[in-house]
Design a protein around this motif. Structure first.
Motif, PDB file in Angstrom:
ATOM      1  N   SER A  27     -16.370  25.757 134.424  1.00 48.77           N
ATOM      2  CA  SER A  27     -15.917  24.520 134.189  1.00 48.77           C
ATOM      3  C   SER A  27     -14.956  25.057 132.978  1.00 48.77           C
ATOM      4  CB  SER A  27     -16.902  23.400 133.492  1.00 48.77           C
ATOM      5  OG  SER A  27     -17.682  23.813 132.442  1.00 48.77           O
ATOM      6  N   SER A  28     -15.162  26.228 132.507  1.00 46.58           N
ATOM      7  CA  SER A  28     -14.616  26.852 131.385  1.00 46.58           C
ATOM      8  C   SER A  28     -13.376  27.774 131.816  1.00 46.58           C
ATOM      9  CB  SER A  28     -15.275  27.551 130.215  1.00 46.58           C
ATOM     10  OG  SER A  28     -15.998  28.685 130.918  1.00 46.58           O
ATOM     11  N   ALA A  29     -13.293  27.986 133.102  1.00 47.73           N
ATOM     12  CA  ALA A  29     -12.352  29.059 133.287  1.00 47.73           C
ATOM     13  C   ALA A  29     -10.964  28.111 133.761  1.00 47.73           C
ATOM     14  CB  ALA A  29     -13.038  29.833 134.884  1.00 47.73           C
ATOM     15  N   SER A  84      -5.696  11.519 139.656  1.00 46.50           N
ATOM     16  CA  SER A  84      -6.029  10.413 139.056  1.00 46.50           C
ATOM     17  C   SER A  84      -7.283  10.339 138.208  1.00 46.50           C
ATOM     18  CB  SER A  84      -6.033   9.154 139.965  1.00 46.50           C
ATOM     19  OG  SER A  84      -6.392   7.831 139.300  1.00 46.50           O
ATOM     20  N   VAL A  85      -8.422  10.770 138.831  1.00 49.82           N
ATOM     21  CA  VAL A  85      -9.607  10.851 138.058  1.00 49.82           C
ATOM     22  C   VAL A  85      -9.541  12.008 136.889  1.00 49.82           C
ATOM     23  CG1 VAL A  85     -12.027  11.737 138.265  1.00 49.82           C
ATOM     24  CG2 VAL A  85     -11.001  10.393 139.862  1.00 49.82           C
ATOM     25  N   ALA A  86      -8.715  13.143 137.084  1.00 54.24           N
ATOM     26  CA  ALA A  86      -8.569  14.157 136.021  1.00 54.24           C
ATOM     27  C   ALA A  86      -8.011  13.517 134.823  1.00 54.24           C
ATOM     28  CB  ALA A  86      -7.678  15.381 136.539  1.00 54.24           C
ATOM     29  N   TRP A 180      -1.367  24.430 141.274  1.00 52.17           N
ATOM     30  CA  TRP A 180      -2.770  24.356 141.658  1.00 52.17           C
ATOM     31  C   TRP A 180      -2.678  24.179 143.144  1.00 52.17           C
ATOM     32  CZ3 TRP A 180      -0.974  22.090 137.206  1.00 52.17           C
ATOM     33  CH2 TRP A 180      -1.508  22.404 136.040  1.00 52.17           C
ATOM     34  N   ASP A 181      -3.709  24.537 144.006  1.00 48.18           N
ATOM     35  CA  ASP A 181      -3.774  24.040 145.561  1.00 48.18           C
ATOM     36  C   ASP A 181      -4.561  22.775 145.469  1.00 48.18           C
ATOM     37  OD1 ASP A 181      -6.661  24.550 145.317  1.00 48.18           O
ATOM     38  OD2 ASP A 181      -6.189  26.758 146.134  1.00 48.18           O
ATOM     39  N   GLU A 188     -11.767  20.336 137.455  1.00 53.52           N
ATOM     40  CA  GLU A 188     -11.032  21.473 137.390  1.00 53.52           C
ATOM     41  C   GLU A 188      -9.565  21.386 136.759  1.00 53.52           C
ATOM     42  OE1 GLU A 188     -13.174  24.671 140.499  1.00 53.52           O
ATOM     43  OE2 GLU A 188     -11.251  23.191 141.134  1.00 53.52           O
ATOM     44  N   PHE A 189      -8.920  20.277 137.136  1.00 54.80           N
ATOM     45  CA  PHE A 189      -7.678  19.822 136.803  1.00 54.80           C
ATOM     46  C   PHE A 189      -7.609  19.333 135.295  1.00 54.80           C
ATOM     47  CE2 PHE A 189      -6.155  18.323 141.260  1.00 54.80           C
ATOM     48  CZ  PHE A 189      -5.250  19.195 141.421  1.00 54.80           C
TER      49      PHE A 189
END
Length: 204
Positions: A27-29, A84-86, A180-181, A188-189
């Motif tokens: 999560s920090s990468a 949207s969630v991000a 991003w893919d 991650e977003f």
């Protein structure tokens, strides 16, 4: 001795669970893919109100650009939902610094009202762009995004045999060095958007 071994296994299992739930690790990468700079085209499209809009007019610290179409029933909904969630995970201040722009690759069917209805399913304030297909292709090409006009359908739309599913980040200078893919998760977003907005990751 058996009881001791059981307690030891239980402790290891507990530690593994805690490690999996922790905030470190992946999560920090930074998940985004960095690349040589792309300068977005100044070709004007139209927003959902019919107003001329070029991506060179984007004025937020971070503008996310995704090319898709409303009749897409697999990749586009996946990407839009994760974006949207991000965005909902961001702080209020950070959220105000981000625009999400959805550019249709099927302008024959994706009129302004169609785009507006589609985008409102995912959240408020998202920008939808349509226009002439040649103009859309020109804007997409400037960001190294592929838009294939495919085969024309009886209803006037297109069977789009291929279109890139990458999400491009534009900085305030209208240049991108990050994408991003479609497999990027909402978490991650969100982590990457936060890192970019706070100067902990490159943007342009």
């Amino acid at each position: 001795m058996f009881a001791g071994a059981s307690r030891g296994l239980a402790l290891v299992a507990s530690l593994l669970v805690l490690a999996g739930c922790g905030g470190g690790g992946s999560s920090s990468a930074f998940t985004g893919i960095t690349h040589a700079p792309y300068s977005v085209s100044d070709v004007a499209l139209q927003d959902t109100d019919g107003t001329s809009y070029a991506l060179t007019e984007a004025d937020k610290p971070l503008t996310l650009v995704f090319f898709g179409y409303t009749h897409c029933d697999d990749y586009c909904p996946l990407v839009m939902n994760n974006l949207s969630v991000a965005l909902s995970r961001l702080s209020k201040a950070d959220r105000e610094d981000v625009d999400l722009v959805f550019v249709t690759s099927d302008p024959a069917r994706d009129t302004g009202p169609v785009l507006r209805k589609y985008l409102d399913r995912y959240g408020s304030g998202f920008v939808g762009l349509t226009g002439e297909l040649d103009d859309i292709v020109a804007v997409a090409r400037s960001l190294a995004v592929s838009v294939d006009d495919g085969t024309k359908l009886p209803d006037g739309g297109y069977d789009l045999t291929s279109h890139s599913t990458t999400i491009t980040a534009l900085g305030p200078d209208h240049t991108s060095t990050v994408l991003w893919d479609m497999e990027t998760s909402s978490a991650e977003f969100a982590a990457d958007f936060t890192a970019i907005l706070h100067g902990k990751a490159p943007l342009s």
